[in-house]
Design a protein around this motif. Structure first.
Motif, mmCIF file in Angstrom:
data_model
loop_
_atom_site.group_PDB
_atom_site.id
_atom_site.type_symbol
_atom_site.label_atom_id
_atom_site.label_comp_id
_atom_site.label_asym_id
_atom_site.label_seq_id
_atom_site.Cartn_x
_atom_site.Cartn_y
_atom_site.Cartn_z
ATOM 1 N N LEU A 265 25.984 52.454 45.958
ATOM 2 C CA LEU A 265 25.226 51.498 46.755
ATOM 3 C C LEU A 265 25.044 50.190 45.995
ATOM 4 C CD1 LEU A 265 23.659 50.881 49.326
ATOM 5 C CD2 LEU A 265 21.628 51.877 48.256
ATOM 6 N N ALA A 266 24.733 50.308 44.701
ATOM 7 C CA ALA A 266 24.572 49.105 43.881
ATOM 8 C C ALA A 266 25.884 48.337 43.802
ATOM 9 C CB ALA A 266 24.093 49.489 42.482
ATOM 10 N N GLY A 267 27.003 49.066 43.682
ATOM 11 C CA GLY A 267 28.303 48.406 43.634
ATOM 12 C C GLY A 267 28.636 47.706 44.934
ATOM 13 N N MET A 268 28.338 48.345 46.069
ATOM 14 C CA MET A 268 28.595 47.740 47.368
ATOM 15 C C MET A 268 27.791 46.460 47.557
ATOM 16 S SD MET A 268 28.655 51.265 49.626
ATOM 17 C CE MET A 268 28.682 50.427 51.217
ATOM 18 N N VAL A 269 26.514 46.520 47.202
ATOM 19 C CA VAL A 269 25.656 45.336 47.324
ATOM 20 C C VAL A 269 26.146 44.234 46.399
ATOM 21 C CG1 VAL A 269 23.332 44.447 46.935
ATOM 22 C CG2 VAL A 269 23.643 46.660 48.045
ATOM 23 N N THR A 270 26.581 44.603 45.190
ATOM 24 C CA THR A 270 27.075 43.617 44.235
ATOM 25 C C THR A 270 28.332 42.932 44.740
ATOM 26 O OG1 THR A 270 26.176 44.913 42.392
ATOM 27 C CG2 THR A 270 27.838 43.263 41.847
ATOM 28 N N VAL A 271 29.238 43.705 45.332
ATOM 29 C CA VAL A 271 30.458 43.117 45.895
ATOM 30 C C VAL A 271 30.108 42.117 46.995
ATOM 31 C CG1 VAL A 271 32.524 43.587 47.270
ATOM 32 C CG2 VAL A 271 31.974 45.039 45.317
ATOM 33 N N VAL A 272 29.233 42.508 47.909
ATOM 34 C CA VAL A 272 28.848 41.621 49.012
ATOM 35 C C VAL A 272 28.172 40.362 48.475
ATOM 36 C CG1 VAL A 272 27.396 41.388 51.057
ATOM 37 C CG2 VAL A 272 28.679 43.499 50.676
ATOM 38 N N CYS A 273 27.337 40.499 47.447
ATOM 39 C CA CYS A 273 26.683 39.329 46.850
ATOM 40 C C CYS A 273 27.725 38.396 46.224
ATOM 41 C CB CYS A 273 25.671 39.768 45.793
ATOM 42 S SG CYS A 273 24.177 40.537 46.460
ATOM 43 N N GLY A 274 28.701 38.985 45.540
ATOM 44 C CA GLY A 274 29.763 38.172 44.956
ATOM 45 C C GLY A 274 30.553 37.428 46.006
ATOM 46 N N ILE A 275 30.859 38.112 47.113
ATOM 47 C CA ILE A 275 31.580 37.466 48.214
ATOM 48 C C ILE A 275 30.745 36.334 48.802
ATOM 49 C CG2 ILE A 275 32.532 37.810 50.522
ATOM 50 C CD1 ILE A 275 33.156 40.708 49.683
ATOM 51 N N ALA A 276 29.443 36.569 48.941
ATOM 52 C CA ALA A 276 28.549 35.549 49.495
ATOM 53 C C ALA A 276 28.547 34.305 48.613
ATOM 54 C CB ALA A 276 27.133 36.113 49.627
ATOM 55 N N ILE A 277 28.514 34.503 47.313
ATOM 56 C CA ILE A 277 28.533 33.368 46.384
ATOM 57 C C ILE A 277 29.818 32.570 46.551
ATOM 58 C CG2 ILE A 277 28.608 32.711 43.946
ATOM 59 C CD1 ILE A 277 26.820 35.139 43.382
ATOM 60 N N MET A 278 30.954 33.276 46.685
ATOM 61 C CA MET A 278 32.237 32.595 46.840
ATOM 62 C C MET A 278 32.321 31.827 48.151
ATOM 63 S SD MET A 278 35.149 35.190 45.374
ATOM 64 C CE MET A 278 34.476 36.676 46.113
ATOM 65 N N LEU A 279 31.888 32.472 49.242
ATOM 66 C CA LEU A 279 32.041 31.870 50.555
ATOM 67 C C LEU A 279 31.069 30.724 50.797
ATOM 68 C CD1 LEU A 279 32.642 34.981 52.832
ATOM 69 C CD2 LEU A 279 34.307 33.459 51.806
ATOM 70 N N LEU A 280 29.907 30.792 50.181
ATOM 71 C CA LEU A 280 28.889 29.775 50.419
ATOM 72 C C LEU A 280 28.930 28.644 49.402
ATOM 73 C CD1 LEU A 280 25.892 32.126 51.320
ATOM 74 C CD2 LEU A 280 27.444 30.922 52.868
ATOM 75 N N SER A 281 29.837 28.738 48.439
ATOM 76 C CA SER A 281 29.957 27.682 47.432
ATOM 77 C C SER A 281 30.777 26.533 47.998
ATOM 78 C CB SER A 281 30.629 28.229 46.169
ATOM 79 O OG SER A 281 31.970 28.619 46.445
ATOM 80 N N PRO A 282 30.700 25.347 47.369
ATOM 81 C CA PRO A 282 31.516 24.208 47.831
ATOM 82 C C PRO A 282 32.988 24.559 47.793
ATOM 83 C CG PRO A 282 29.852 23.468 46.276
ATOM 84 C CD PRO A 282 29.831 24.973 46.246
ATOM 85 N N ARG A 283 33.749 23.883 48.619
ATOM 86 C CA ARG A 283 35.171 24.179 48.744
ATOM 87 C C ARG A 283 35.897 23.924 47.429
ATOM 88 N NH1 ARG A 283 38.940 21.925 53.684
ATOM 89 N NH2 ARG A 283 40.744 23.269 53.326
ATOM 90 N N ALA A 284 36.925 24.754 47.155
ATOM 91 C CA ALA A 284 37.716 24.588 45.943
ATOM 92 C C ALA A 284 38.459 23.267 45.965
ATOM 93 C CB ALA A 284 38.707 25.743 45.809
ATOM 94 N N ARG A 285 38.675 22.714 44.793
ATOM 95 C CA ARG A 285 39.403 21.457 44.681
ATOM 96 C C ARG A 285 40.805 21.710 44.163
ATOM 97 N NH1 ARG A 285 36.121 22.505 40.630
ATOM 98 N NH2 ARG A 285 36.786 22.256 38.478
ATOM 99 N N ALA A 286 41.705 20.817 44.505
ATOM 100 C CA ALA A 286 43.082 20.980 44.045
ATOM 101 C C ALA A 286 43.188 20.636 42.575
ATOM 102 C CB ALA A 286 44.015 20.076 44.854
#
Length: 291
Positions: A265-286
């Motif tokens: 359960l902790a691993g699942m929550v951690t994965v989702v949190c990591g995904i949230a950080i990636m998706l909600l962060s500013p767009r990647a730059r070239a």
């Protein structure tokens, strides 16, 4: 985004989350290859009415082989061989991690600091989940399931080259391209007799499950998602995908009584949190070209 579009994005996430439960129900009656073949055969029916989009055959085949055939066949095998539905829904969404990583290589998109942080957090979650492998499902099943987010990520990047075409037409033809080789694979792997007996022996639950997977979660939901991505930025739309593992895990808990140990359960929550950080962060730059 307009309220109607927010509703559609949420609806798609719910449909995809429930599709994991429907897949489990269908796999109780069908071999993984046959279930995946039927999924795409049903979703490909609109090809009878829509023309092939203006996409080259090599690109169409490449997108179909990764985004659809590879992703969903690996999912089916993983779930059929014991990976819990709720856990599978989380692992598949880790495709965001691989998409960002592969974009660095393919397009020179340097991830932001927040995205790097999100990748690290999600990777830690996957390590935690892998520590629970071998108790209620095998290492092999977990390894096969991990193919799904990897090829999903490759398909995401390939799909960028075909976003100017009608999404409904594109996804219908992608399903057709996936269904044809899968049909041959099914006949070889399962045999005509097994395929026939599986089809005529399906229960009403199995029939409804496979119809919902093919017509709703694959055809309609992907079409709606494509339209949302066409009309809005990815930063506005993609975060709604975070709802998928929560819907999948909750539905699996209700339907199958699925429970998660503390580490998983902790691993699942951690994965989702990591995904949230990636998706909600500013767009990647070239990455600057210094050559």
């Amino acid at each position: 985004m307009k309220p109607a579009d927010i509703f559609l994005a949420t609806l798609v996430a719910v449909i995809w989350g429930l599709a994991f439960v429907a897949s489990r129900l269908a796999l109780d009656e069908l071999p993984p290859t046959l279930m995946t073949t039927l999924r795409f055969a049903i979703a490909a029916l609109p090809c009878l009415f829509v023309r092939k989009p203006d996409v080259s055959w090599p690109l169409l085949i490449a997108i179909s082989a990764t985004l659809f055939l590879g992703q969903f066949l690996a999912q089916a095998f993983g779930i059929a061989h014991g990976v819990p539905v709720g856990l599978a829904s989380v692992i598949v969404q880790s495709q965001a991690l691989f998409t960002v990583a592969f974009a660095v290589v393919a397009f020179g998109e340097a991830p932001t600091r927040l995205q790097v942080t999100g990748i690290a957090v999600a990777a830690c979650g996957l390590v935690m989940i892998s520590g629970t492998v071998g108790y209620d499902f095998s290492v092999g099943a977990f390894a096969v399931l991990m193919i799904s987010p990897v090829v999903f990520a490759v398909g995401n990047l390939l799909l960028r080259r075909a976003r100017t075409v009608p999404m409904f037409d594109l996804f219908a033809w992608l399903c057709l391209v996936a269904a044809l080789p899968l049909s041959v694979l099914t006949l070889i792997a399962d045999g005509p007799r097994t395929v026939w007996h599986s089809l005529i022996g399906m229960s009403p639950t199995g029939i409804v499950s496979i119809l919902s997977i093919g017509a709703i979660s694959t055809s309609i939901a992907y079409w709606l998602w494509g339209r949302l991505l066409r009309d809005h930025t990815a930063a506005q739309v993609v975060p709604f995908a975070l709802l998928v593992p929560f819907v999948g895990a909750a539905a699996s808990s209700i339907v199958f009584g699925e429970r998660f140990g503390p580490l998983r359960l902790a691993g699942m929550v951690t994965v989702v949190c990591g995904i949230a950080i990636m998706l909600l962060s500013p767009r990647a730059r070239a990455v600057p070209n210094l050559a």
